[in-house]
Write a protein that holds these residues in place. Structure first.
Motif, mmCIF file in Angstrom:
data_model
loop_
_atom_site.group_PDB
_atom_site.id
_atom_site.type_symbol
_atom_site.label_atom_id
_atom_site.label_comp_id
_atom_site.label_asym_id
_atom_site.label_seq_id
_atom_site.Cartn_x
_atom_site.Cartn_y
_atom_site.Cartn_z
ATOM 1 N N LEU A 112 0.862 -1.188 0.000
ATOM 2 C CA LEU A 112 0.000 0.000 0.000
ATOM 3 C C LEU A 112 0.895 1.234 0.000
ATOM 4 N N THR A 117 -4.423 4.962 -1.310
ATOM 5 C CA THR A 117 -4.496 3.506 -1.440
ATOM 6 C C THR A 117 -4.574 2.833 -0.079
ATOM 7 N N THR A 118 -3.787 3.320 0.868
ATOM 8 C CA THR A 118 -3.744 2.709 2.196
ATOM 9 C C THR A 118 -5.077 2.819 2.907
#
Length: 470
Positions: A112, A117-118
């Motif tokens: 990630l 995105t994380t």
């Protein structure tokens, strides 16, 4: 007898007691001599400096009750696992002896990168929780992310999900009492880690929990460098975009992250939690599943576990070792390992942010550039915003992702956690990402660095004095 005489006598008694302690528990002779000279030549100040920086905290063990949570025995590692782990069996055994964590099979790993995105992956896992959510962060800042988490926790608690949260009281100093009360009002069990106390000034200020951990139902786990802060989505007004690396682990490695959380929970809540029921599969490992081993480290441990892992990874590198870290303040041991690896023909590259989040820290980091460059280590300065990742990849075989910086604070004072992944495909993914970031960066040469002004050299030299506490 006058007050001044009494104070002098008390000072002399205290100084003698400290000198005896230094001689009994002293480490390297040069270090012992330095502290003796400081106490003799700097009235009062020498004692204060020693109390802040000089004591061997691993022998003091002020956090003993945390050690009693898990009394795991050192179990022999199956030969099959060591064979898959290839030549990094020494790292595997090191972690097993220090942390009692064996390498786990049948994990899926998702890299990630950066905040968007994380947090998409984190919220997807949190929304799927059916039993419990365990969450702890060094920095937990109020904002859109925090509000979204509060609303999600409210919904999950109403569904019968237990939510437990730890935040570091110093790292999350901006977290308001109102927000904490809001968490409690929706049913979240939340505790600060070692709140600052004047009667325990040194321990409450120095021992910080720098870990970032989320565990969902004992199945999904997250760790890495990313904190709960809107700057990961919106950027920073001074530094610009914050870049960082996180990892999602699905499988038995999540249970090891949960054990780390449970030990911290016992320290803050004095409640012994039970591990989840994530059972390792018996089927043969397939190409999509990874071997993962968690390594934790803190001032209560007998050894600086993560420092030893970094040291061993560098020493075992045969072809290359690539390091991304914002705080390269390595100390003598890691510095010597990096120099030795580079001088012996290993391709050693370090990627750091060109812009520091603190002038003092930035000068200290740069004070180590000359001995690294002189040994042939390649240094790359990442220009886009602030690079906060803590990643090491080596020889297309091993990756470390986690919370620990390469500095004395992470090695000696902070509670940290990293994930070690023994896998070729995952290593190649991180290697490609590293080289891509290097291509966007500026390589600093030894000649260029030597041309810096004497004022800059003076700043670096002065800042380096504070490296043990940064």
């Amino acid at each position: 007898m006058t007050l001044s005489i009494v104070l002098v006598i008390l000072y002399v008694v205290l100084a003698i007691a400290m000198i005896i302690g230094i001689l009994v528990n002293g480490a390297r002779p040069s270090k012992t001599l330095a502290w003796l000279l400081a106490i003799f030549t700097i009235p009062v100040g020498g004692i204060i400096l020693y109390l802040l920086l000089g004591r061997n905290r691993r022998k003091n063990k002020i956090l003993r009750k945390k050690q009693a949570v898990f009394s795991r025995e050192i179990k022999p590692i199956p030969d099959g696992v060591l064979k898959i782990g290839n030549r990094y069996s020494r790292v595997i055994r090191l972690i097993n002896k220090n942390c009692r964590f064996q390498p786990t099979l049948h994990n899926s790993t998702t890299l990630l990168k950066d905040g968007k995105t994380t947090f998409e992956s984190i919220f997807e896992a949190l929304e799927g929780a059916t039993d419990y959510i365990h969450l702890q962060y060094y920095i937990f800042e109020e904002g859109e992310l925090a509000d979204r988490l509060l609303n999600l926790f409210r919904a999950k608690v109403n569904e019968g999900v237990k939510v437990r949260m730890i935040y570091d009281s110093i790292g999350s100093y901006t977290l308001s009492r109102k927000y904490v009360n809001d968490l409690k009002s929706v049913g979240v069990e939340v505790y600060p880690f070692l709140p600052f106390r004047f009667d325990h000034f040194l321990s409450s200020l120095n021992y910080r929990n720098h870990r970032k951990i989320i565990v969902v139902d004992g199945i999904h786990g997250f760790t890495g460098g990313i904190n709960i802060s809107d700057k990961y989505l919106k950027g920073d007004p001074n530094l610009g975009t914050w870049h960082d690396m996180h990892i999602r682990l699905t499988g038995p490695a999540a249970k090891q992250l949960e054990e780390v959380f449970i030990a911290d929970w016992y320290l803050v809540a004095e409640e012994q939690l039970q591990l989840g029921n994530c059972i390792e599969k018996e089927e043969p490992i397939n190409i999509e599943e990874k071997i993962v081993q968690i390594v934790s480290s803190g001032p209560e441990d007998d050894f600086p576990n993560i420092q030893q892992v970094y040291f061993e990874m560098i020493n075992e590198a045969k072809n290359y070792v690539y390091i991304t870290n914002p705080y390269i303040i390595p100390g003598n041991e890691i510095l010597l390992a990096l120099q030795t690896a580079s001088l012996s023909g290993v391709d050693v590259r370090i990627l750091v942010s060109e812009h520091a989040d603190s002038n003092l820290v930035g000068w200290t980091v740069r004070s180590y550039f000359e001995p690294l460059l002189k040994a042939g280590v390649q240094l790359f300065l990442f220009p886009d915003g602030f690079l906060h990742s803590k990643v090491i990849v080596s020889d297309d075989a091993i990756v470390s992702i986690g919370t620990a910086n390469i500095d004395i604070r992470s090695f000696e004072h902070n509670f940290e956690v990293n994930a070690l992944i023994y896998d070729k495909s995952f290593s190649l993914q991180l290697k490609a990402d590293f080289l891509n970031d290097c291509a966007k960066s500026r390589e600093l040469t030894f000649y260029e660095h030597k041309q810096r002004s004497w004022i800059t050299k003076l700043k670096e030299g002065a800042a380096k004095i504070f490296s043990p506490i940064l």
